[in-house]
Design a protein around this motif. Structure first.
Motif, PDB file in Angstrom:
ATOM      1  N   LYS A 244       0.813  -1.136   0.059  1.00 46.48           N
ATOM      2  CA  LYS A 244       0.143   0.066   0.015  1.00 46.48           C
ATOM      3  C   LYS A 244       0.811   1.241   0.110  1.00 46.48           C
ATOM      4  O   LYS A 244       2.023   1.009   0.596  1.00 46.48           O
ATOM      5  N   ILE A 245       0.522   2.158  -0.719  1.00 49.48           N
ATOM      6  CA  ILE A 245       1.088   3.463  -0.718  1.00 49.48           C
ATOM      7  C   ILE A 245       0.381   4.688  -0.205  1.00 49.48           C
ATOM      8  O   ILE A 245      -0.892   4.869  -0.553  1.00 49.48           O
ATOM      9  N   VAL A 246       0.661   5.298   0.956  1.00 48.79           N
ATOM     10  CA  VAL A 246       0.032   6.416   1.299  1.00 48.79           C
ATOM     11  C   VAL A 246       0.962   7.862   1.398  1.00 48.79           C
ATOM     12  O   VAL A 246       2.286   7.575   1.221  1.00 48.79           O
ATOM     13  N   GLY A 247       0.302   8.857   1.590  1.00 50.99           N
ATOM     14  CA  GLY A 247       1.033  10.017   1.542  1.00 50.99           C
ATOM     15  C   GLY A 247       0.732  11.134   0.816  1.00 50.99           C
ATOM     16  O   GLY A 247       0.175  10.505  -0.699  1.00 50.99           O
ATOM     17  N   PRO A 248       0.729  12.474   0.686  1.00 46.81           N
ATOM     18  CA  PRO A 248       0.379  13.370  -0.223  1.00 46.81           C
ATOM     19  C   PRO A 248       1.493  13.676  -1.358  1.00 46.81           C
ATOM     20  O   PRO A 248       2.637  13.282  -1.286  1.00 46.81           O
ATOM     21  N   GLY A 249       1.129  14.032  -2.332  1.00 44.65           N
ATOM     22  CA  GLY A 249       1.900  14.355  -3.394  1.00 44.65           C
ATOM     23  C   GLY A 249       1.363  15.540  -4.231  1.00 44.65           C
ATOM     24  O   GLY A 249       0.250  15.891  -4.376  1.00 44.65           O
ATOM     25  N   ASN A 250       2.229  15.948  -5.380  1.00 50.56           N
ATOM     26  CA  ASN A 250       1.591  16.851  -6.228  1.00 50.56           C
ATOM     27  C   ASN A 250       0.666  16.057  -7.412  1.00 50.56           C
ATOM     28  O   ASN A 250       0.512  14.790  -7.365  1.00 50.56           O
ATOM     29  N   ILE A 251       0.434  16.826  -8.459  1.00 47.60           N
ATOM     30  CA  ILE A 251      -0.359  16.056  -9.558  1.00 47.60           C
ATOM     31  C   ILE A 251       0.193  14.704 -10.113  1.00 47.60           C
ATOM     32  O   ILE A 251      -0.435  14.063 -10.482  1.00 47.60           O
ATOM     33  N   TYR A 252       1.481  14.847 -10.201  1.00 46.40           N
ATOM     34  CA  TYR A 252       2.139  13.665 -10.924  1.00 46.40           C
ATOM     35  C   TYR A 252       2.227  12.515  -9.920  1.00 46.40           C
ATOM     36  O   TYR A 252       1.762  11.399 -10.408  1.00 46.40           O
ATOM     37  N   VAL A 253       2.293  12.802  -8.629  1.00 45.37           N
ATOM     38  CA  VAL A 253       2.095  11.779  -7.645  1.00 45.37           C
ATOM     39  C   VAL A 253       0.708  11.175  -7.475  1.00 45.37           C
ATOM     40  O   VAL A 253       0.406  10.031  -7.688  1.00 45.37           O
ATOM     41  N   ALA A 254      -0.215  12.099  -7.521  1.00 43.20           N
ATOM     42  CA  ALA A 254      -1.695  11.837  -7.578  1.00 43.20           C
ATOM     43  C   ALA A 254      -2.004  11.065  -8.874  1.00 43.20           C
ATOM     44  O   ALA A 254      -2.821   9.937  -8.571  1.00 43.20           O
ATOM     45  N   THR A 255      -1.708  11.237  -9.889  1.00 42.33           N
ATOM     46  CA  THR A 255      -1.905  10.432 -11.090  1.00 42.33           C
ATOM     47  C   THR A 255      -1.503   9.178 -11.220  1.00 42.33           C
ATOM     48  O   THR A 255      -1.943   8.482 -11.423  1.00 42.33           O
ATOM     49  N   ALA A 256       0.132   9.330 -10.643  1.00 43.68           N
ATOM     50  CA  ALA A 256       0.632   7.807 -10.792  1.00 43.68           C
ATOM     51  C   ALA A 256      -0.141   7.081  -9.727  1.00 43.68           C
ATOM     52  O   ALA A 256      -0.274   5.727  -9.909  1.00 43.68           O
ATOM     53  N   LYS A 257      -0.541   7.419  -8.487  1.00 44.18           N
ATOM     54  CA  LYS A 257      -1.113   6.932  -7.582  1.00 44.18           C
ATOM     55  C   LYS A 257      -2.541   6.052  -8.115  1.00 44.18           C
ATOM     56  O   LYS A 257      -3.011   5.019  -7.943  1.00 44.18           O
ATOM     57  N   ARG A 258      -3.328   6.966  -9.039  1.00 43.48           N
ATOM     58  CA  ARG A 258      -4.355   6.517  -9.658  1.00 43.48           C
ATOM     59  C   ARG A 258      -4.080   5.236 -10.806  1.00 43.48           C
ATOM     60  O   ARG A 258      -4.857   4.295 -10.656  1.00 43.48           O
ATOM     61  N   HIS A 259      -3.082   5.351 -11.233  1.00 42.91           N
ATOM     62  CA  HIS A 259      -2.585   4.288 -12.168  1.00 42.91           C
ATOM     63  C   HIS A 259      -2.226   3.096 -11.601  1.00 42.91           C
ATOM     64  O   HIS A 259      -2.547   1.950 -12.217  1.00 42.91           O
ATOM     65  N   VAL A 260      -1.393   3.034 -10.527  1.00 42.65           N
ATOM     66  CA  VAL A 260      -1.052   1.851  -9.829  1.00 42.65           C
ATOM     67  C   VAL A 260      -2.007   1.200  -8.754  1.00 42.65           C
ATOM     68  O   VAL A 260      -1.819   0.215  -8.434  1.00 42.65           O
ATOM     69  N   PHE A 261      -3.204   1.955  -8.575  1.00 48.12           N
ATOM     70  CA  PHE A 261      -4.064   1.362  -7.954  1.00 48.12           C
ATOM     71  C   PHE A 261      -4.758   0.056  -8.192  1.00 48.12           C
ATOM     72  O   PHE A 261      -5.099  -0.071  -9.450  1.00 48.12           O
ATOM     73  N   GLY A 262      -4.602  -0.925  -7.704  1.00 44.77           N
ATOM     74  CA  GLY A 262      -5.098  -2.260  -7.954  1.00 44.77           C
ATOM     75  C   GLY A 262      -3.805  -3.219  -8.096  1.00 44.77           C
ATOM     76  O   GLY A 262      -4.003  -4.424  -7.407  1.00 44.77           O
ATOM     77  N   GLN A 263      -2.648  -2.804  -8.507  1.00 47.85           N
ATOM     78  CA  GLN A 263      -1.653  -3.271  -8.125  1.00 47.85           C
ATOM     79  C   GLN A 263      -1.164  -3.253  -6.762  1.00 47.85           C
ATOM     80  O   GLN A 263      -0.457  -3.928  -6.252  1.00 47.85           O
ATOM     81  N   VAL A 264      -1.467  -2.001  -6.007  1.00 48.04           N
ATOM     82  CA  VAL A 264      -1.189  -1.803  -4.668  1.00 48.04           C
ATOM     83  C   VAL A 264      -2.367  -0.956  -4.301  1.00 48.04           C
ATOM     84  O   VAL A 264      -3.229  -0.824  -4.977  1.00 48.04           O
ATOM     85  N   GLY A 265      -2.667  -0.874  -2.815  1.00 49.05           N
ATOM     86  CA  GLY A 265      -3.654  -0.206  -2.237  1.00 49.05           C
ATOM     87  C   GLY A 265      -2.938   1.216  -2.150  1.00 49.05           C
ATOM     88  O   GLY A 265      -2.028   1.366  -2.142  1.00 49.05           O
ATOM     89  N   ILE A 266      -3.879   2.018  -2.211  1.00 52.99           N
ATOM     90  CA  ILE A 266      -3.605   3.602  -1.906  1.00 52.99           C
ATOM     91  C   ILE A 266      -4.507   4.155  -0.910  1.00 52.99           C
ATOM     92  O   ILE A 266      -5.619   3.456  -0.476  1.00 52.99           O
ATOM     93  N   ASP A 267      -3.772   5.329  -0.109  1.00 53.20           N
ATOM     94  CA  ASP A 267      -4.848   5.797   1.068  1.00 53.20           C
ATOM     95  C   ASP A 267      -6.108   6.436   0.205  1.00 53.20           C
ATOM     96  O   ASP A 267      -7.080   6.208   0.417  1.00 53.20           O
ATOM     97  N   MET A 268      -6.014   7.482  -0.594  1.00 48.42           N
ATOM     98  CA  MET A 268      -6.719   8.307  -1.089  1.00 48.42           C
ATOM     99  C   MET A 268      -6.385   9.316  -2.068  1.00 48.42           C
ATOM    100  O   MET A 268      -4.851   9.222  -2.156  1.00 48.42           O
ATOM    101  N   ILE A 269      -6.977   9.844  -3.119  1.00 52.99           N
ATOM    102  CA  ILE A 269      -6.578  10.975  -4.132  1.00 52.99           C
ATOM    103  C   ILE A 269      -6.994  12.180  -3.318  1.00 52.99           C
ATOM    104  O   ILE A 269      -8.070  12.401  -3.588  1.00 52.99           O
ATOM    105  N   ALA A 270      -6.288  12.740  -2.434  1.00 53.54           N
ATOM    106  CA  ALA A 270      -6.543  13.967  -1.854  1.00 53.54           C
ATOM    107  C   ALA A 270      -6.593  15.113  -2.592  1.00 53.54           C
ATOM    108  O   ALA A 270      -6.118  15.382  -3.500  1.00 53.54           O
ATOM    109  N   GLY A 271      -7.696  16.184  -2.196  1.00 52.26           N
ATOM    110  CA  GLY A 271      -7.762  17.414  -3.070  1.00 52.26           C
ATOM    111  C   GLY A 271      -7.286  18.544  -2.112  1.00 52.26           C
ATOM    112  O   GLY A 271      -6.475  18.157  -1.192  1.00 52.26           O
ATOM    113  N   PRO A 272      -7.570  20.090  -2.379  1.00 52.57           N
ATOM    114  CA  PRO A 272      -6.785  20.828  -1.582  1.00 52.57           C
ATOM    115  C   PRO A 272      -7.581  20.686  -0.038  1.00 52.57           C
ATOM    116  O   PRO A 272      -8.675  20.117   0.197  1.00 52.57           O
ATOM    117  N   SER A 273      -6.729  21.357   0.752  1.00 51.92           N
ATOM    118  CA  SER A 273      -7.138  21.297   2.116  1.00 51.92           C
ATOM    119  C   SER A 273      -8.238  22.127   2.357  1.00 51.92           C
ATOM    120  O   SER A 273      -8.532  23.235   1.751  1.00 51.92           O
TER     121      SER A 273
END
Length: 441
Positions: free
Chosen positions: A214-243
């Motif tokens: 599982k991958i957790v933790g915040p990042g920029n748009i490239y990190v968020a996009t990558a997390k979307r693409h690898v979800f299913g291969q690994v778990g992710i915490d969430m795709i976080a929006g602005p605070s």
């Protein structure tokens, strides 16, 4: 620097209020085609070339003169060195925050359970920690050691054997506080890589970076996009929006306090959202005056100004009951109940990531040291999701043990349902276990 605010004023009595509120809340984390394709190319390169691709991307994107993957690995002694490089006050604050976060999350830990039925059938649930978790941490000056604590400690409390942290060091800039936090939180391995390439390495593994669950933790748009693409291969915490922060106030709190609470989230970035809801119109005016008075004193005034003007609002409601209705409609990441008796209103709150009770409980305390996790659902997702916690690093397996008698009795039920679904093998598999004397009845 000249700063000025023109924060939106809304009134729940306005016939168009719902439309205006929807417009205010609208935010989409959408990667454009160029970002999406770039991320896909990076993931493909890391999968194909492993460590070599990581070194190449780190040289290109972060300006780090790395000759090999060994230059991108921080050993445990380097984390311990960071503890000596920060100030004693910083170390004490990190350790106190870590202790509070750990104590809170210890209460979330779930245990396995079983029960036995009259015929000897045993049913239950086995709770098991993930083997390995990956923690993404933003690097450079915009670094958040508090996020290291909030992400790593729940994993360790859950029993995760290995926590792997990735953190970019743009132009070789290392944040000692982040490394010190990693040391205190018990992070096991650290790689100084970031961006989509770090997410890909954690998801698929390289010669040096271990594959995580599982991958957790915040990042920029490239990190968020990558997390979307690898979800299913690994778990992710969430795709976080602005605070986000939503303050519900009865009009009796110091307006300077409320203005600064709004600033505390607005200073994160221009897309952050800060909203105040109150039935007291005169109080909204006083808070607006406090905003104008205090904004020029802020180090991040330009960012706050854009956030407040672009996505902030002061909302007048009929009464406190309607204020709570608006809060549930927004489902905020952070909700402050800055009222005389917050406990009385708590049962009426249905949707919020974290709830801060009373006039003295600023959201900032939750960000750092209160104890509950500050990784929270944003963009209205508190309607169906929860803060990061120990449960995110544990998985549950069902336990079923049938006695001979239990298998026989359940076999009848399973047979009827399986044949109703035309799944004959299912039915016959269950029927084989029906006791002979029952078959003849």
């Amino acid at each position: 620097m000249t700063v000025s605010t023109a924060i939106a004023r809304l009134n729940a009595a306005d016939p168009d209020f719902a439309r205006h509120l929807d417009h205010l809340l609208s935010w989409e984390s959408v990667s454009d085609d160029a970002v999406n394709q770039r991320v896909l190319d990076i993931i493909k390169a890391v999968r194909e070339r492993g460590d070599a691709a990581l070194v190449e991307f780190t040289q290109r994107f972060d300006g780090v003169d790395a000759k090999s993957i060994d230059d991108l690995i921080l050993r445990r002694d380097r984390l311990e060195l960071a503890l000596t490089r920060i100030t004693p006050a910083q170390r004490e604050a990190l350790e106190k925050a870590a202790t509070r976060v750990r104590l809170y999350h210890e209460r979330q830990k779930q245990d396995s359970w079983q029960y036995t039925e009259a015929d000897g059938t045993v049913l239950g649930q086995k709770v098991t920690p993930l083997d390995r978790a990956g923690l993404y941490v933003p690097g450079g000056k915009a670094s958040y050691p508090s996020s290291v604590l909030m992400n790593a400690i729940p994993a360790k409390v859950a029993g995760v054997a290995e926590v792997v942290m990735v953190v970019p060091t743009p132009r070789g800039e290392v944040n000692e506080l982040v490394l010190a936090a990693a040391c205190i939180a018990g992070v096991d391995r650290v790689f100084t890589v970031g961006g989509a390439q770090a997410v890909a390495a954690l998801a698929y593994g390289t010669e040096s970076v271990p594959q995580v669950d599982k991958i957790v933790g915040p990042g920029n748009i490239y990190v968020a996009t990558a997390k979307r693409h690898v979800f299913g291969q690994v778990g992710i915490d969430m795709i976080a929006g602005p605070s986000e922060i939503l303050v519900v106030c009865d009009g009796q709190t110091d307006p300077d306090w409320i203005a600064m609470d709004l600033f505390s989230q607005a200073e994160h970035d221009e897309d952050a959202q800060a909203i105040l809801v109150s039935p007291d119109a005169a109080f909204l005016d006083r808070v607006a005056a406090s905003i104008d008075k205090l904004l020029p004193t802020m180090e991040r005034a330009a960012i706050i100004e854009k956030s407040i003007n672009g996505r902030g609002a002061l909302i007048q409601v009929r009464d406190m009951q309607q204020a709570i209705e608006v809060a549930n409609r927004i489902a905020p990441e952070h909700l402050e109940l800055s009222v005389a008796d917050p406990q009385a209103w708590l049962p009426h709150i249905r949707h919020a990531g974290a709830i801060f009770m009373g006039r003295h409980t600023s959201e900032a305390l939750g960000d750092y040291c209160a104890g509950p996790n500050h990784v929270l659902p944003t963009s209205g997702t508190a309607r169906f999701s929860s803060p990061l916690g120990v449960y995110d690093f544990q998985k549950r397996s069902s336990i079923i043990f049938c006695s001979e008698q239990g298998a026989s009795e359940l076999g009848h039920t399973a047979s009827v349902l399986a044949r109703g679904e035309s799944l004959t093998a299912h039915a016959r598999s269950a029927e084989y276990r029906i006791l002979t004397q029952e078959k003849g009845n």
